[in-house]
Design a protein around this motif. Structure first.
Motif, PDB file in Angstrom:
ATOM      1  N   PRO B 149      22.945  66.605  43.767  1.00 47.92           N
ATOM      2  CA  PRO B 149      24.299  66.614  44.305  1.00 47.92           C
ATOM      3  C   PRO B 149      25.240  67.460  43.443  1.00 47.92           C
ATOM      4  CG  PRO B 149      23.882  64.534  43.183  1.00 47.92           C
ATOM      5  CD  PRO B 149      22.614  65.333  43.085  1.00 47.92           C
ATOM      6  N   VAL B 150      26.118  68.187  44.099  1.00 49.24           N
ATOM      7  CA  VAL B 150      27.130  68.998  43.404  1.00 49.24           C
ATOM      8  C   VAL B 150      28.435  68.231  43.509  1.00 49.24           C
ATOM      9  CG1 VAL B 150      28.340  71.207  43.411  1.00 49.24           C
ATOM     10  CG2 VAL B 150      25.922  71.099  44.084  1.00 49.24           C
ATOM     11  N   LEU B 151      28.977  67.782  42.381  1.00 47.51           N
ATOM     12  CA  LEU B 151      30.110  66.861  42.447  1.00 47.51           C
ATOM     13  C   LEU B 151      31.315  67.322  41.651  1.00 47.51           C
ATOM     14  CD1 LEU B 151      27.929  63.660  42.048  1.00 47.51           C
ATOM     15  CD2 LEU B 151      29.037  64.429  44.145  1.00 47.51           C
ATOM     16  N   ASP B 152      31.087  68.160  40.653  1.00 51.75           N
ATOM     17  CA  ASP B 152      32.169  68.551  39.767  1.00 51.75           C
ATOM     18  C   ASP B 152      32.520  70.015  40.023  1.00 51.75           C
ATOM     19  OD1 ASP B 152      33.231  67.794  36.611  1.00 51.75           O
ATOM     20  OD2 ASP B 152      33.147  69.893  37.225  1.00 51.75           O
ATOM     21  N   MET B 153      33.788  70.259  40.369  1.00 54.00           N
ATOM     22  CA  MET B 153      34.169  71.641  40.752  1.00 54.00           C
ATOM     23  C   MET B 153      33.980  72.631  39.619  1.00 54.00           C
ATOM     24  SD  MET B 153      37.531  71.575  43.095  1.00 54.00           S
ATOM     25  CE  MET B 153      38.496  70.364  42.219  1.00 54.00           C
ATOM     26  N   GLU B 154      34.351  72.204  38.410  1.00 52.22           N
ATOM     27  CA  GLU B 154      34.266  73.163  37.309  1.00 52.22           C
ATOM     28  C   GLU B 154      32.812  73.543  37.019  1.00 52.22           C
ATOM     29  OE1 GLU B 154      37.095  70.694  35.138  1.00 52.22           O
ATOM     30  OE2 GLU B 154      38.126  72.505  34.517  1.00 52.22           O
ATOM     31  N   GLU B 155      31.896  72.600  37.233  1.00 49.32           N
ATOM     32  CA  GLU B 155      30.482  72.960  37.110  1.00 49.32           C
ATOM     33  C   GLU B 155      30.011  73.755  38.313  1.00 49.32           C
ATOM     34  OE1 GLU B 155      28.124  69.437  36.353  1.00 49.32           O
ATOM     35  OE2 GLU B 155      29.390  68.964  34.618  1.00 49.32           O
ATOM     36  N   TYR B 709      33.863  59.019  42.822  1.00 47.85           N
ATOM     37  CA  TYR B 709      32.444  59.097  43.185  1.00 47.85           C
ATOM     38  C   TYR B 709      31.602  58.851  41.940  1.00 47.85           C
ATOM     39  CZ  TYR B 709      33.437  61.138  47.786  1.00 47.85           C
ATOM     40  OH  TYR B 709      33.851  61.344  49.071  1.00 47.85           O
ATOM     41  N   ASP B 710      30.451  58.227  42.122  1.00 53.82           N
ATOM     42  CA  ASP B 710      29.560  58.053  40.977  1.00 53.82           C
ATOM     43  C   ASP B 710      28.670  59.287  40.828  1.00 53.82           C
ATOM     44  OD1 ASP B 710      27.403  57.838  42.715  1.00 53.82           O
ATOM     45  OD2 ASP B 710      27.201  55.666  42.481  1.00 53.82           O
ATOM     46  N   ALA B 711      27.787  59.247  39.851  1.00 56.49           N
ATOM     47  CA  ALA B 711      27.003  60.441  39.517  1.00 56.49           C
ATOM     48  C   ALA B 711      26.040  60.840  40.631  1.00 56.49           C
ATOM     49  CB  ALA B 711      26.231  60.190  38.229  1.00 56.49           C
ATOM     50  N   ASP B 712      25.766  59.925  41.566  1.00 53.13           N
ATOM     51  CA  ASP B 712      24.893  60.271  42.690  1.00 53.13           C
ATOM     52  C   ASP B 712      25.678  60.715  43.917  1.00 53.13           C
ATOM     53  OD1 ASP B 712      22.620  59.522  41.233  1.00 53.13           O
ATOM     54  OD2 ASP B 712      22.935  57.416  41.755  1.00 53.13           O
ATOM     55  N   GLY B 713      26.997  60.680  43.815  1.00 56.27           N
ATOM     56  CA  GLY B 713      27.800  61.089  44.962  1.00 56.27           C
ATOM     57  C   GLY B 713      28.141  59.949  45.903  1.00 56.27           C
ATOM     58  N   GLY B 718      34.935  52.363  47.667  1.00 61.31           N
ATOM     59  CA  GLY B 718      34.648  52.305  49.098  1.00 61.31           C
ATOM     60  C   GLY B 718      35.257  51.122  49.828  1.00 61.31           C
ATOM     61  N   THR B 719      35.974  50.266  49.130  1.00 66.98           N
ATOM     62  CA  THR B 719      36.711  49.187  49.797  1.00 66.98           C
ATOM     63  C   THR B 719      38.100  49.116  49.163  1.00 66.98           C
ATOM     64  OG1 THR B 719      36.286  47.343  48.281  1.00 66.98           O
ATOM     65  CG2 THR B 719      34.565  47.829  49.891  1.00 66.98           C
ATOM     66  N   PHE B 720      38.962  48.339  49.780  1.00 65.47           N
ATOM     67  CA  PHE B 720      40.315  48.192  49.233  1.00 65.47           C
ATOM     68  C   PHE B 720      40.335  47.318  47.972  1.00 65.47           C
ATOM     69  CE2 PHE B 720      42.388  49.252  53.537  1.00 65.47           C
ATOM     70  CZ  PHE B 720      42.585  50.569  53.140  1.00 65.47           C
ATOM     71  N   VAL B 721      39.177  46.756  47.608  1.00 73.24           N
ATOM     72  CA  VAL B 721      39.117  46.070  46.316  1.00 73.24           C
ATOM     73  C   VAL B 721      39.177  47.115  45.199  1.00 73.24           C
ATOM     74  CG1 VAL B 721      37.704  44.637  44.793  1.00 73.24           C
ATOM     75  CG2 VAL B 721      37.797  44.139  47.241  1.00 73.24           C
ATOM     76  N   THR B 805      32.414  54.529  36.467  1.00 75.86           N
ATOM     77  CA  THR B 805      32.262  54.719  37.916  1.00 75.86           C
ATOM     78  C   THR B 805      31.588  53.539  38.603  1.00 75.86           C
ATOM     79  OG1 THR B 805      30.259  55.970  37.518  1.00 75.86           O
ATOM     80  CG2 THR B 805      32.299  57.219  37.853  1.00 75.86           C
ATOM     81  N   ALA B 806      31.559  52.395  37.935  1.00 72.82           N
ATOM     82  CA  ALA B 806      31.124  51.191  38.648  1.00 72.82           C
ATOM     83  C   ALA B 806      32.356  50.539  39.244  1.00 72.82           C
ATOM     84  CB  ALA B 806      30.441  50.236  37.691  1.00 72.82           C
ATOM     85  N   GLY B 807      32.222  49.989  40.447  1.00 78.79           N
ATOM     86  CA  GLY B 807      33.357  49.297  41.053  1.00 78.79           C
ATOM     87  C   GLY B 807      33.690  48.047  40.270  1.00 78.79           C
ATOM     88  N   SER B 808      34.720  47.344  40.687  1.00 80.23           N
ATOM     89  CA  SER B 808      35.115  46.156  39.940  1.00 80.23           C
ATOM     90  C   SER B 808      34.112  45.037  40.169  1.00 80.23           C
ATOM     91  CB  SER B 808      36.509  45.722  40.364  1.00 80.23           C
ATOM     92  OG  SER B 808      36.510  45.498  41.747  1.00 80.23           O
ATOM     93  N   ASN B 809      34.175  44.007  39.339  1.00 73.88           N
ATOM     94  CA  ASN B 809      33.286  42.858  39.466  1.00 73.88           C
ATOM     95  C   ASN B 809      33.557  42.051  40.719  1.00 73.88           C
ATOM     96  OD1 ASN B 809      31.775  43.017  37.172  1.00 73.88           O
ATOM     97  ND2 ASN B 809      33.374  42.089  35.917  1.00 73.88           N
ATOM     98  N   ALA B 810      34.788  42.040  41.124  1.00 72.20           N
ATOM     99  CA  ALA B 810      35.200  41.147  42.185  1.00 72.20           C
ATOM    100  C   ALA B 810      34.372  41.394  43.434  1.00 72.20           C
ATOM    101  CB  ALA B 810      36.665  41.377  42.485  1.00 72.20           C
ATOM    102  N   TYR B 811      34.248  40.358  44.263  1.00 70.48           N
ATOM    103  CA  TYR B 811      33.464  40.421  45.487  1.00 70.48           C
ATOM    104  C   TYR B 811      31.992  40.554  45.177  1.00 70.48           C
ATOM    105  CZ  TYR B 811      36.535  40.939  49.501  1.00 70.48           C
ATOM    106  OH  TYR B 811      37.400  40.720  50.536  1.00 70.48           O
ATOM    107  N   GLY B 812      31.614  40.310  43.947  1.00 66.11           N
ATOM    108  CA  GLY B 812      30.219  40.496  43.612  1.00 66.11           C
ATOM    109  C   GLY B 812      29.873  41.962  43.575  1.00 66.11           C
TER     110      GLY B 812
END
Ligand SMILES: Cc1cc2nc3c(=O)[nH]c(=O)nc-3n(C[C@H](O)[C@H](O)[C@H](O)COP(=O)(O)OP(=O)(O)OC[C@H]3O[C@@H](n4cnc5c(N)ncnc54)[C@H](O)[C@@H]3O)c2cc1C
Lengths: 285, 833
Positions: B149-155, B709-713, B718-721, B805-812
């Motif tokens: 995946p290409v994710l970083d513009m400068e790269e 986005y995480d390192a895999d894109g 992805g939620t309002f949490v 880049t991990a989401g929050s703990n909440a909601y599991g």
């Protein structure tokens, strides 16, 4: 956002509920307020075969006194907790923390027992239950048993509830003596879960801190007690310096995670600041 | 019809002016209660439901799609893949080729053999119910052969970088240059920098945002013979109709597009969506009505995003603080494909970087860069917030470098009120305003000197809570847009707007507008305009919109254009109605047209009190048509189209006072004051509402929102949490005010207010936070200013750095794999014990 199909049962007594869970097949879930369960079902992160809705069981709702304990029914909603006179009198810390939970709509449906059974490390009430040395009364096929909060929270979203068991009520020792309490919650927007939070109950005696109970939210996969800080505070003078110095050990023994809101080292820093603030306020300094 | 004989009535002054009245919006009751025609409320007999199976990976070759199990699922009618639709799907159109050699890889509505972002459609379930369609999604089995995946513009722009689209041979879609020296609107930029006493250079990150409109996207298509009617939650029914015809080959006259009530868009519904194309193709194939409504997860993940620029900006000045030149280089993230105006957004911004300042030299360069993310496109302000952020931030940095007060530096360089109209170094002619007056009023509203005093005290006492004050003195180009200018920028359409007025026999008035609202309050404002122009009661006006069969011509709503361009078309149509009615009135009153005066909705013969006919009475007379002048047609209805000659340029001064808790990094707005000049105010309540909403969104960019986005894109937010949209509880009281400099370019005198708050506020907020902690060695903090970033910037230096880049703990931890339609092995784990 449509859950997978499931069976739905709505018993009216605890016995019926235990029975329904036993008969509910492989993957059965009890539902309290549904505020955590329904979202994960809608996101299809959970797809239980049967839902046993506890909403029809009157005996699970409400707060009563039993000697030097308060007994809070598992299905007592957050909104009820916030306005309950007994809780205000004997366990104000619970009300204070519950007021910070989510938004009005969620508080009308979400329950005290549901929040504890769900054991979300970012949830606010588990640390409070732990700080107050609450006990969980659990019903199962082989009767009832009581588990202290210290043993109830086992891991990330995991409690000592066994398959087939239901949390029925929570016994909270009344705070007697000159106690002050404070729930210090840190989050980015009003309705969000805690990034870190600290629940403190402090008993003062003759210008000293006689006893401090401090519960930590989101500093590991389960709620924790800030034992080192508690020890440092026991018998310490009720001064800002003493509190600040004790708060410096608040992160000892914690294992916070790194996520979007905070990396672990920042959580370790935050917990010290928030502990200082919570204890200072609870001690009336 | 009775003509009153009472002489006194002719003396009564006309109704009080509607324009300027703080009318409550007549459309709100139905919009707020939801008892209205939202697209998802539509139910048609025999309607089938679509669910989209989406890619869980950012970049891959599709090596197989097995739909057999899904086809067997109860209630499923059929399952279609990219292969099934490849021949007929065409490409999502891009209307803005900003350079002649811009590379456009084409944008399939459904992936055929490759996926280029998480959430891209790979199959569509067609079922008899929405639930049946949702249940079958997980049964589609797709094999992916992963690509990096290409994710970083400068790269992505480095030599030898992995490519999003191999066949293009590059990740750069285009290189767009505006050079004032070459354009003849300014001096030589390189020379200006070579000669300058002081040069300040910065790299700013203008993060990716999600429009997060309230009503999810939804589309219903009904085939009828060889005709198709599409209802869609879109901002642009007119543009959509043209584009659907061009993409699918269905002739335009066989297509009718209806935008019923639409619940917000912010540019996010200024799009030709893949799902709109798919719904149309599937309805045609099956000969049945179909509906698709997205889930919130799909909305956050697959509706286009906004912003996402890395900005390199240099400013040159002399020691006295006179600016000498401005140089901007942008990397602008296109995402995986070019949608409707993806490449044009940063290019439009090119003209706004100089802001309100008299830069003698200016050069702008922008690379549009492909990445394996959802495409970007218009989002409230579209190019202008990005530009305003960069210039208002760099002005503060220059002030620090020069040791000058940031306001003094601005004053020294901004256009003076007597200099309007003023042609800027970017070649725009600013119409009117007074930056000094707006600034003075804003400072008064804020209570500036007391707060500066408090700031000093807090600094001296080393208070853990520090105070800062930040400015944004901004302008924007609105009233999009003069068609000729759009043509010169290679945009594929014009910027005019159309209106019709129909006088009904009972004297009621239908106003047909081509600028389709999606929550702005057009029905109220247009009624106010028409009530004044025709002298009819506000309540007698109904505004029709959004249906290409009812309002056949239009360019829709975006770019703060509706009142400025669409409202002007309404006024012009009303003028024509009056002119036509005048002929009839003269005939009926047996007077010469020249002897008639029209006021308060009534024609009367000059010097003959008691005579007269109201325009509503004339409407009935021409309906009956028993008696009308021989040489005219029996109608007083009229159409008008207005194409502006220039943009309009609202401006304003926004001042933010910010408390920063240096112990935790938590920032809290202490006070926010802004004074906006939006020209004539038709409805102060609507203006205030637009400003408040805009402020909320602009503050949200500064403090809360970021698509991560995480390192895999995977989209982590992805939620309002995890994607934090603030609520009223998180925002301060706003002290708002206005100065009024009438816009010379339209008869209303309005400049547009839809985007002002959103454009202006972001840099004021960031500047305020920096002002609070600059003495602690902080010179930049990356947006959004999360407490963690602020704390790190204070205690560890730098700009606060990347977030985990991990989401929050909440909601599991229900973040990355939370999307209906995206089923991954991880899905089974999260959320529940
Ligand atoms: C928008 C939003 C914001 C929120 N913000 C916060 C916040 O800031 N702080 C916070 O602490 N919480 C927050 N929550 C969660 C809220 O407090 C929930 O009410 C709570 O986490 C779960 O309670 P519930 O009654 O809804 O349980 P449910 O969702 O019904 O159940 C949760 C889990 O517990 C199990 N369970 C429930 N009751 C029992 C029982 N009696 N015996 C055995 N198992 C049981 C269920 O099987 C399920 O696995 C938020 C929720 C939402 C929707």
């Amino acid at each position: 956002m449509i859950p997978a199909p499931f069976e739905y049962v709505r018993p009216t007594t605890v016995e019926e509920a235990v029975q329904a869970v036993a008969e509910g097949g492989e993957d059965v879930k009890v539902m309290a307020g549904g505020q955590s369960l329904i979202p994960v079902m809608r996101l299809r992160l959970a797809a239980p075969e049967t839902i046993v809705d506890l909403g029809g069981i009157a005996e699970l709702r409400g707060v009563r006194e039993e000697g030097d304990h308060l007994v809070i029914g598992a299905m007592t909603t957050h909104a009820e907790v916030v306005t309950d006179p007994l809780i205000a009198q004997h366990a104000r810390l619970i009300a204070e923390a519950t007021e910070t939970v989510a938004d009005r709509q969620t508080r009308r449906r979400g329950t005290f027992g549901g929040a504890l059974a769900h054991a979300d490390p970012a949830g606010d009430l588990a640390a409070v239950a732990l700080a107050l040395d609450a006990e969980m009364v659990i019903a199962g096929p082989s009767g009832r048993r009581t588990v202290p909060a210290r043993e109830f929270f086992v891991d990330y979203l995991t409690t000592s509830l066994e398959e087939g068991e239901i949390l029925v009520e929570i016994r909270v020792p009344k705070l007697s003596g000159d106690w002050g309490v404070r729930y210090e919650k840190f989050n980015r927007v009003a309705q969000a879960w805690s990034i870190v939070a600290v629940a403190a109950a402090v008993r003062r005696e003759d210008g000293h801190i006689a006893e401090a109970r401090i519960g930590l939210t989101n500093m590991g996969p389960t709620p924790l007690r800030a034992s080192a800080t508690e020890a440092a505070l026991a018998g310490a003078p009720a001064t800002a310096d003493a509190v600040a110095s004790a708060a410096r050990s608040a992160a000892e023994g914690t294992s916070p995670s790194s996520d979007l809101n905070a990396q672990a080292d920042y959580r370790e820093h935050l917990v010290q600041v928030l502990t200082r603030r919570a204890v200072t306020a609870a001690a009336g300094l | 019809m009775t003509v009153t004989e009472d002489a006194a009535t002719t003396q009564v002054p006309g109704p009080e002016k509607e324009v300027g009245k703080a009318r409550k919006r007549k459309e709100d009751a139905r919009l707020i209660t939801g008892r209205t025609t939202w697209t998802d409320n539509m139910v048609l007999p025999g309607m089938l439901h679509l669910s989209v199976v989406r890619s869980p990976v950012a970049h891959a070759r599709i090596t197989g799609v097995d739909v057999s199990a899904a086809k067997e699922s109860p209630g499923v009618v059929t399952v279609l893949t990219g292969r099934d639709l490849a021949e007929e799907q065409g490409s999502i159109p891009c209307a803005w080729p900003v350079t002649p050699d811009m590379k456009n890889p084409g944008h399939p509505s459904i992936a055929v053999d490759r996926v280029n972002h998480v959430g891209e459609a790979v199959a569509v379930i067609v079922a008899r119910s929405r639930t049946a369609a949702a249940d079958a999604v997980e049964l589609v089995d797709v094999d992916y052969d992963l690509l990096p995946p290409v994710l970083d513009m400068e790269e992505a722009v480095r030599e030898g970088a992995d490519l999003v689209h191999d066949d293009l041979g590059t990740n750069t879609s285009y290189h767009f240059v505006f050079d004032a020296g070459e354009a003849g609107t300014g001096g030589d930029t390189e020379q200006a920098f070579a000669d300058a006493d002081v040069v300040v250079s910065r790299r700013f990150v203008n993060q990716r945002l999600i429009p997060a409109f309230m009503e999810p996207r939804s589309v219903v298509v009904q085939p009828q013979g060889d005709n198709f009617t599409m209802w869609s939650a879109t901002q642009i029914p007119h543009v959509l109709r043209v584009m659907l015809a061009m993409v699918t080959g269905i002739p335009e006259h066989k297509l009718r597009v209806v935008a019923p009530d639409v619940g917000g868009g912010f540019g996010g519904k200024l799009q030709v969506n893949p799902e709109e194309i798919l719904a149309l193709l599937i309805a045609r194939r099956l000969g049945k009505p179909v509906k698709w409504t997205e889930t919130r997860s799909e909305s956050l993940m697959t509706a286009h995003h906004g912003r996402d620029q890395v900005q390199f900006i240099d400013v040159a000045a002399d020691r006295e603080g006179n600016v000498k030149g401005l140089r901007v280089r942008l990397l602008a993230d296109m995402g995986a494909y070019l949608r409707l105006i993806t490449p044009g957004v940063p290019a439009l911004g090119a003209f706004m970087f100089p802001g309100i300042y008299k830069f003698p030299a200016y050069r702008f360069e922008c690379d549009g860069v492909f990445t394996n993310k959802v495409p970007t496109d218009a989002y409230r302000g579209a190019g202008r917030p990005e530009a305003t952020f960069a210039v208002e931030r760099i002005m503060d940095e220059l002030a620090v470098e020069l040791g000058m007060d940031p306001l003094e530096l601005r004053r020294r360089n901004w256009i003076q009120s007597q200099e309007f109209p003023f042609t800027t170094v970017a070649g725009l002619e600013y119409d009117s305003g007074d930056y000094d007056a707006a600034t003075q009023q804003a400072l008064d509203l804020l209570g500036y000197s007391e707060l500066r005093e408090e700031q000093r005290r807090r600094r001296e006492s080393n208070d853990p809570v520090q105070l800062g004050i930040g400015f944004s003195t901004f302008t924007e180009m609105c009233g999009l847009a003069p068609s000729r200018v759009l043509g010169s920028l290679s945009y594929g359409a014009g910027g005019w707007e159309s209106a019709s007025i129909r006088m009904l026999p009972t004297g009621k008035v239908e106003v047909v507008t081509g600028s389709t609202p999606h929550g702005q309050g057009h029905e109220t404002a247009w009624s106010q305009l028409v009530a004044d122009s025709l002298g009819v009661p506000f309540e007698d006006v109904e505004v029709l919109h959004g249906d290409t069969a009812v309002a056949p011509r239009g360019m829709d709503t975006y770019g703060s254009r509706s009142l400025v361009v669409g409202g002007t078309a309404v006024i012009k149509a009303a003028d024509k109605v009056v002119a036509k009615a005048r002929k009839v009135a003269a005939h009926l009153l047996e007077a010469s047209e020249d002897d008639l005066e029209f006021s308060g909705g009534k024609f009367s013969v000059r010097g003959t009190p008691g005579s007269g006919l109201s325009i509503q009475e004339i409407a009935l007379a021409v309906f009956a048509a028993h008696d009308y002048p021989e040489d005219v047609e029996p109608t007083i209805d009229a159409d008008a189209t207005f194409d502006p000659v220039n943009f309009s340029f609202p401006h304003g001064t926004h001042v933010c006072a910010m408390e920063v808790d240096t112990d935790t990094g938590f920032v809290k707005i202490r006070k926010y004051a802004c004074v906006d000049d939006v020209g004539t105010i038709v409805n102060p309540l609507i203006v205030e509402g637009q400003v408040h909403g805009g402020l909320a969104q602009g503050i949200a960019q500064a403090l809360y929102e970021e698509a991560v986005y995480d390192a895999d894109g995977n989209l982590t937010t992805g939620t309002f949490v995890d994607y934090l949209v603030p609520s009223a509880a998180d925002l301060p009281h706003f002290d708002t005010g206005n100065t009024v400099h009438v816009a010379p370019g339209n008869p209303i005198g309005a400049k547009g207010v839809g985007e002002a708050g959103c454009i202006a506020s972001t840099p004021a907020v960031v500047n305020a936070a920096l002002d609070a902690v600059r003495h602690l060695g902080v010179s930049d903090i990356r947006m959004p200013l999360t407490p963690e970033r602020v704390w790190r910037a204070i205690h560890q230096g730098g700009d606060g750095g990347d977030r985990a880049t991990a989401g929050s703990n909440a909601y599991g931890g229900a973040q990355t794999e939370t999307t209906a339609g995206v089923s991954t092995p991880q899905s089974a784990l999260g959320g529940d014990r």
